[in-house]
Structure formats: C-alpha cells, structure tokens
Write a protein that holds these residues in place. Structure first.
Motif, short mmCIF file in Angstrom:
data_model
loop_
_atom_site.label_atom_id
_atom_site.label_comp_id
_atom_site.label_asym_id
_atom_site.label_seq_id
_atom_site.Cartn_x
_atom_site.Cartn_y
_atom_site.Cartn_z
N PRO A 61 -5.66 -20.42 43.68
CA PRO A 61 -6.38 -19.18 43.37
C PRO A 61 -5.51 -17.93 43.43
CG PRO A 61 -7.36 -20.31 45.26
CD PRO A 61 -6.18 -21.10 44.82
N GLN A 62 -4.48 -17.94 44.25
CA GLN A 62 -3.62 -16.76 44.37
C GLN A 62 -2.84 -16.51 43.09
OE1 GLN A 62 -1.27 -17.62 47.83
NE2 GLN A 62 -2.82 -16.85 49.23
N ARG A 63 -2.40 -17.59 42.45
CA ARG A 63 -1.61 -17.43 41.22
C ARG A 63 -2.45 -17.65 39.96
NH1 ARG A 63 3.38 -21.21 42.55
NH2 ARG A 63 2.71 -21.94 40.52
N GLU A 64 -3.71 -17.99 40.14
CA GLU A 64 -4.62 -18.27 39.03
C GLU A 64 -4.08 -19.35 38.11
OE1 GLU A 64 -5.83 -14.69 37.08
OE2 GLU A 64 -6.50 -13.76 38.93
N THR A 65 -3.43 -20.33 38.70
CA THR A 65 -2.92 -21.49 37.96
C THR A 65 -3.27 -22.73 38.77
OG1 THR A 65 -0.77 -21.40 39.07
CG2 THR A 65 -0.98 -20.18 37.00
N CYS A 66 -2.64 -23.83 38.40
CA CYS A 66 -2.82 -25.05 39.19
C CYS A 66 -1.46 -25.70 39.40
CB CYS A 66 -3.80 -26.00 38.53
SG CYS A 66 -3.19 -26.81 37.06
N THR A 67 -1.42 -26.51 40.43
CA THR A 67 -0.23 -27.29 40.74
C THR A 67 -0.54 -28.74 40.40
OG1 THR A 67 0.37 -25.80 42.53
CG2 THR A 67 1.35 -28.00 42.57
N TYR A 68 0.32 -29.38 39.66
CA TYR A 68 0.12 -30.78 39.31
C TYR A 68 0.61 -31.65 40.47
CZ TYR A 68 -0.85 -29.09 34.68
OH TYR A 68 -1.40 -28.43 33.61
N ALA A 69 -0.16 -32.70 40.76
CA ALA A 69 0.18 -33.59 41.86
C ALA A 69 -0.12 -35.03 41.46
CB ALA A 69 -0.60 -33.22 43.11
N ALA A 70 0.62 -35.94 42.08
CA ALA A 70 0.38 -37.37 41.94
C ALA A 70 -0.02 -37.90 43.30
CB ALA A 70 1.63 -38.08 41.45
N ARG A 71 -1.14 -38.59 43.36
CA ARG A 71 -1.58 -39.26 44.59
C ARG A 71 -1.46 -40.75 44.34
NH1 ARG A 71 -6.80 -35.42 44.84
NH2 ARG A 71 -5.73 -33.57 45.63
N ILE A 72 -0.74 -41.42 45.23
CA ILE A 72 -0.43 -42.82 45.00
C ILE A 72 -0.76 -43.65 46.24
CG2 ILE A 72 1.99 -42.47 45.65
CD1 ILE A 72 2.71 -44.64 43.55
N ARG A 73 -1.25 -44.86 45.99
CA ARG A 73 -1.48 -45.83 47.06
C ARG A 73 -1.45 -47.22 46.45
NH1 ARG A 73 -6.69 -47.92 47.01
NH2 ARG A 73 -8.24 -46.67 45.93
N PRO A 74 -1.16 -48.24 47.26
CA PRO A 74 -1.21 -49.60 46.71
C PRO A 74 -2.62 -49.92 46.22
CG PRO A 74 -0.07 -49.59 48.82
CD PRO A 74 -0.68 -48.23 48.64
N TRP A 75 -2.69 -50.60 45.11
CA TRP A 75 -3.97 -51.02 44.56
C TRP A 75 -4.40 -52.27 45.29
CZ3 TRP A 75 -5.84 -55.40 42.15
CH2 TRP A 75 -7.07 -55.26 41.50
N THR A 76 -5.65 -52.29 45.72
CA THR A 76 -6.19 -53.47 46.37
C THR A 76 -7.53 -53.82 45.75
OG1 THR A 76 -7.25 -52.14 48.08
CG2 THR A 76 -5.07 -53.02 48.59
N ARG A 106 -0.61 -41.16 49.37
CA ARG A 106 0.48 -40.21 49.56
C ARG A 106 0.50 -39.30 48.35
NH1 ARG A 106 1.67 -41.01 54.87
NH2 ARG A 106 1.92 -43.22 55.24
N GLU A 107 1.06 -38.12 48.52
CA GLU A 107 1.01 -37.15 47.43
C GLU A 107 2.38 -36.53 47.18
OE1 GLU A 107 -1.24 -32.93 46.78
OE2 GLU A 107 -2.50 -34.64 47.30
N ARG A 108 2.64 -36.28 45.91
CA ARG A 108 3.83 -35.53 45.52
C ARG A 108 3.38 -34.44 44.56
NH1 ARG A 108 8.77 -37.17 41.47
NH2 ARG A 108 9.55 -35.06 41.34
N GLN A 135 9.40 -42.46 44.08
CA GLN A 135 9.61 -41.30 43.22
C GLN A 135 8.32 -40.54 42.98
OE1 GLN A 135 11.39 -42.97 39.73
NE2 GLN A 135 13.41 -43.16 40.68
N LEU A 136 7.18 -41.22 43.13
CA LEU A 136 5.88 -40.59 42.95
C LEU A 136 5.24 -40.19 44.27
CD1 LEU A 136 4.48 -42.82 40.10
CD2 LEU A 136 5.37 -40.49 39.92
N GLY A 137 5.98 -40.37 45.38
CA GLY A 137 5.49 -39.90 46.67
C GLY A 137 5.10 -40.98 47.65
N TRP A 138 5.15 -42.27 47.26
CA TRP A 138 4.74 -43.33 48.18
C TRP A 138 5.77 -43.53 49.29
CZ3 TRP A 138 0.77 -45.34 50.12
CH2 TRP A 138 0.86 -46.49 50.89
#
Length: 107
Positions: free
Chosen positions: A27-42, A52-54, A102-105
């Motif tokens: 909200p401060q910059r009126e934009t968004c930050t892109y993120a990847a949330r990763i976890r093992p698929w079960t 985990r997030e990057r 590389q994606l944060g895991w």
C-alpha cells in the motif's frame, strides 16, 4: 525396488512441489511485490509442510526464475492476471532440490 531403466545414476532426483505465485500488495508504494510460495506436494492432507517464500524485485525477476522450470510451451507471462488475483496461481512442478531452493525452498 530397482529404479526404472531409463534413469541414469547421474540424473538429479526430482520431487513434486506445489508452487503458488502471488502478488502481495504494497500500500505504501501502491504496487505489488511478486512472490513464490513453495512446499513439497503431498497427496495426503495430514503430511503438511510449511510453505517457504521468495520475493522478487519485479516481474522480470519472477519471469527469469520461473520460466526455465516450466514445461515446454508454458510461459509465466501468460498467467499474470491469475497471479495478481487474490488466490494467485498454482503449479505442481517436478524439481530438483537445487531448483526448489532457487524458488525459496529450504529443508
């Protein structure tokens, strides 16, 4: 159990990961930050891992990190409308541990 004949000992082990791509509002910059949330698929709901997030500096950094990991013909640029929606966009990808890191895991 023996490994399949087509697998070679030098090939890295791949594992399924659930990757969620999201746009986190700033909200401060009126934009968004892109993120990847990763976890093992079960397949079992009881075996949950904490995601985990990057974060990425911009959309170009997200594209550069994710596109090489997608199946041929897929491009993350085609789904930015979904990434910017409230739930983001999900992929199930077969990754090596190095690709997942590389994606944060982290284990």
């Amino acid at each position: 159990m023996n490994p399949p004949k087509h697998m070679h000992q030098s090939e890295p082990v791949r594992r399924r990961y659930l990757l969620q791509l999201v746009c986190v509002p700033d909200p401060q910059r009126e934009t968004c930050t892109y993120a990847a949330r990763i976890r093992p698929w079960t397949a079992r709901t009881g075996a949950q891992h904490k995601a985990r997030e990057r974060s990425f500096a911009d959309d170009c950094a997200l594209i550069a990190a994710v596109n090489p990991l997608l199946p041929p013909g897929s491009d993350v640029r085609d789904i930015f409308d979904h990434i910017e929606s409230p739930n983001g966009f999900f992929y199930v990808l077969q990754l090596t541990s190095q690709q997942a890191q590389q994606l944060g895991w982290r284990e």
